[in-house]
Design a protein around this motif. Structure first.
Motif, mmCIF file in Angstrom:
data_model
loop_
_atom_site.group_PDB
_atom_site.id
_atom_site.type_symbol
_atom_site.label_atom_id
_atom_site.label_comp_id
_atom_site.label_asym_id
_atom_site.label_seq_id
_atom_site.Cartn_x
_atom_site.Cartn_y
_atom_site.Cartn_z
ATOM 1 N N LEU A 1 -20.222 31.110 -17.272
ATOM 2 C CA LEU A 1 -19.170 31.417 -17.937
ATOM 3 C C LEU A 1 -19.034 31.337 -16.049
ATOM 4 C CD1 LEU A 1 -20.528 35.529 -17.429
ATOM 5 C CD2 LEU A 1 -18.247 33.990 -18.779
ATOM 6 N N GLY A 2 -19.988 31.380 -14.744
ATOM 7 C CA GLY A 2 -19.407 30.452 -13.490
ATOM 8 C C GLY A 2 -18.403 29.493 -13.854
ATOM 9 N N MET A 3 -18.726 28.360 -14.671
ATOM 10 C CA MET A 3 -17.693 27.077 -14.775
ATOM 11 C C MET A 3 -16.350 27.475 -14.723
ATOM 12 S SD MET A 3 -18.173 23.687 -17.099
ATOM 13 C CE MET A 3 -18.636 24.812 -18.367
ATOM 14 N N ALA A 4 -16.232 28.822 -15.885
ATOM 15 C CA ALA A 4 -15.286 29.419 -16.594
ATOM 16 C C ALA A 4 -14.665 29.760 -14.571
ATOM 17 C CB ALA A 4 -15.042 29.915 -17.026
ATOM 18 N N THR A 5 -15.097 30.662 -13.784
ATOM 19 C CA THR A 5 -14.451 30.966 -12.747
ATOM 20 C C THR A 5 -14.116 29.925 -11.895
ATOM 21 O OG1 THR A 5 -16.853 32.589 -13.167
ATOM 22 C CG2 THR A 5 -15.069 32.467 -11.077
ATOM 23 N N ARG A 6 -15.098 29.045 -12.021
ATOM 24 C CA ARG A 6 -14.372 27.232 -10.890
ATOM 25 C C ARG A 6 -13.579 26.511 -11.658
ATOM 26 N NH1 ARG A 6 -18.862 23.496 -10.316
ATOM 27 N NH2 ARG A 6 -19.515 24.437 -11.991
ATOM 28 N N ALA A 7 -13.047 26.811 -12.821
ATOM 29 C CA ALA A 7 -12.380 25.717 -13.784
ATOM 30 C C ALA A 7 -10.825 26.774 -13.392
ATOM 31 C CB ALA A 7 -12.505 25.657 -14.722
#
Ligand SMILES: Nc1ncnc2c1ncn2[C@@H]1O[C@H](COP(=O)(O)OP(=O)(O)OP(=O)(O)O)[C@@H](O)[C@H]1O
Ligand SMILES: [Mg+2]
Lengths: 292, 239
Positions: free
Chosen positions: A166-172
């Protein structure tokens, strides 16, 4: 007042400044994914802290229950703000969400005033111990508690952003929304989730502000909104490390100015600090580079 | 037919960028879309990928309708797009960009081995696996964008001008990779400005001008000069 007192003021300010860091991070997270400022953010965080009081005051729960309840309520409020002020508002118009969130700020403020008849509410301290003495200086135990809670909140956030899917999606989404969608990330889900995460952090900040002041008052909504925005700007819009450093800086500066001058003047100097940054380093400490 | 686009109209506000586009992509082949600037090629790619919603028309992939599906559903059906301008995640490392490409997959072990396999296939990326993608050269970013798209294990790989702004040597490499991927069984649908190279690798091509498909054929059906002329400049007929 001598040198020792000034250093002491800075120490207290740094400890309390972590709450400003959290508020700054909340503004910055939302700005990162949506390129928009959520003006009602600090008021929502405060409203969350007020909701936490329902536990001990109305439901007979133990005093400590106020903390988790505050945090959870603020997360829910964060999502409601997303739904009402962003989800169905035309994002192409830069003024639209500014208007909707300022409206929400006023609404939340009114709700707080009406439901408490404007009376300040007592809020428990996070920790009631003796101050820790280190040479000439002392660390207020309750502020150390506040500091530790805020640091843990930041650590959890960073782990979430950098160690989870989820964190990766937020940064992406913050870095490249079209490519994020092409990777299968859902913009609206990520946006909504970011509001919840920011809300939870705001709940921690609101609760810790209440815990260190000893009470909640509708009067603090305005100042923490302004301080949070100052922290965000000084840190650099979109930068989490920037918000952390700037929060500590603003916390230390305001306490120092308060010791040097007095409480009525201190905010003038905090504003001057902002002014200096806007002139000397308008991009902020870590000029907005997305979630890096 | 693997992909069938039928009478698609996509508009930005009042301006129709696609004015009823129909074309098809055959499985296992390389299909190229040529056309001058502003013809609507990128608009078509984004419409198929679910980023843009068409006013009308249909896009069928293996018989299933894609219009109305969100971009994540399109990816999970097996279509990946390497977007125009690469759009890598600038503040993520090369390895993280690849992991992002596998966002919808849950098979952790296979994802990790796919990352290693792609890094082996693109040696320039392997040397830079921990480097921030924003600091890569244009050619390296293009390789990364292709590799990231492959991480979703697509059956149809769409590419929007993968050779744009790259040196001839790198362009050759990209086209070699395209042919290699195709030999591995991935269907390719590619937008290209470099008509000369495109016609060399394509099994079939379409020419698009001002929001309409104005020619469909196989390379060799027409003189290359004629295609190049129209791909770069547009024909008098379309005006
Ligand atoms: N976001 C947008 N808003 C308004 N109009 C747009 C937008 N994007 C593209 N257009 C218009 O739609 C038309 C088609 O654009 P598109 O980008 O699809 O062309 P293209 O064939 O990919 O061109 P190029 O070869 O230059 O990449 C152009 O006239 C362009 O001005
Ligand atoms: Mg284009």
């Amino acid at each position: 007042m001598g040198f020792v007192d000034y250093v002491q003021a800075i120490i207290d300010g740094l400890l309390f400044g972590t709450t400003y860091s959290l508020i700054g991070i909340g503004f910055t997270l939302v700005f990162g994914v949506m390129q928009k400022i959520n003006m009602s953010y600090a008021a929502g965080s405060l409203a969350g802290a007020y909701c936490g009081l329902v536990g001990p005051q109305l439901m007979g729960l133990p005093p400590w229950s106020v903390f988790p309840l505050s945090i959870a309520a603020s997360g829910v409020i964060g999502y409601l703000i997303y739904l009402t002020c962003f989800r169905f508002i035309p994002l192409a118009s830069p003024l639209a969400t500014l208007m909707s969130t300022v409206g929400m700020l006023l609404l939340l403020d009114e709700i707080i005033v009406h439901s408490t008849a404007g009376m300040p509410q007592n809020y428990p301290a996070i920790y009631d111990g003796d101050p820790i003495e280190i040479g000439d200086f002392m660390l207020r135990a309750d502020l150390v508690g506040v500091f530790l809670v805020c640091v843990v909140a930041m650590a959890v956030l960073l782990a979430l952003l950098y160690r989870t899917r989820l964190g990766m999606a937020t940064r992406a989404v913050a870095q490249q929304p079209v490519a994020a969608q092409l990777c299968g990330m859902r913009l609206q889900a990520v946006n909504g989730l970011t509001f919840v995460i920011a809300g939870l952090l705001g709940g921690v900040a609101g609760a810790m502000i209440g815990a260190s002041v000893g009470m909640l008052s509708p009067l603090i909504a305005g100042p923490i909104t302004v301080k949070g925005l100052i922290v965000t700007v000084i840190g650099g819009l979109g930068s989490i490390p920037g918000a952390i450093v700037a929060g500590l800086m603003v916390g230390a500066a305001e306490n120092l100015f308060q010791a040097l001058r007095n409480v009525t003047e201190r905010d003038i100097y905090v504003m001057l600090l902002l002014f200096v940054f806007l002139v000397v380093r308008p991009g902020g400490l870590f000029s907005g580079r997305g979630h890096d | 037919m693997m992909l069938e686009v039928n009478d698609v109209v996509t508009a930005y506000g009042k301006i129709e960028a696609l004015k009823g586009v129909s074309l098809s992509v055959d499985p296992g082949r390389i299909t190229c879309l040529l056309g001058p600037n502003g013809a609507g090629k990128t608009t078509l790619m984004y419409t198929i990928a679910g980023i843009l919603r068409p006013r009308r028309g249909s896009v069928r992939f293996d018989g299933a309708e894609l219009v109305g599906e969100t971009a994540d559903r399109v990816v999970s059906r097996g279509i990946a797009l390497v977007p125009e301008n690469r759009l890598v995640f600038p503040h993520m490392s090369v390895a993280e960009n690849l992991a992002a490409g596998a966002y919808l997959r849950r098979d952790r072990a296979a994802i990790a081995s796919d990352i290693e396999a792609l890094l082996a296939r693109f040696p320039v990326l392997k040397e830079r696996r921990a480097q921030q993608a924003g600091t890569l050269s244009g050619g390296e970013q293009q390789m990364l964008a292709v590799a990231r798209a492959l991480m979703s294990r697509p059956r149809l790989l769409m590419m929007d001008e993968p050779s744009m702004g790259l040196a001839p040597l790198i362009v050759e490499q990209i086209f070699a990779i395209v042919e290699e991927l195709n030999r591995d069984g991935i269907t390719i649908f590619m937008v290209e400005q470099n008509a000369h190279m495109a016609l060399k690798v394509a099994h079939k091509f379409f020419l698009m001008e001002q929001g309409k498909v104005t020619f469909a054929g196989a390379p060799g059906d027409v003189a290359e000069d004629d295609v190049i002329q129209r791909a770069y400049l547009g024909s008098a007929k379309a005006r």
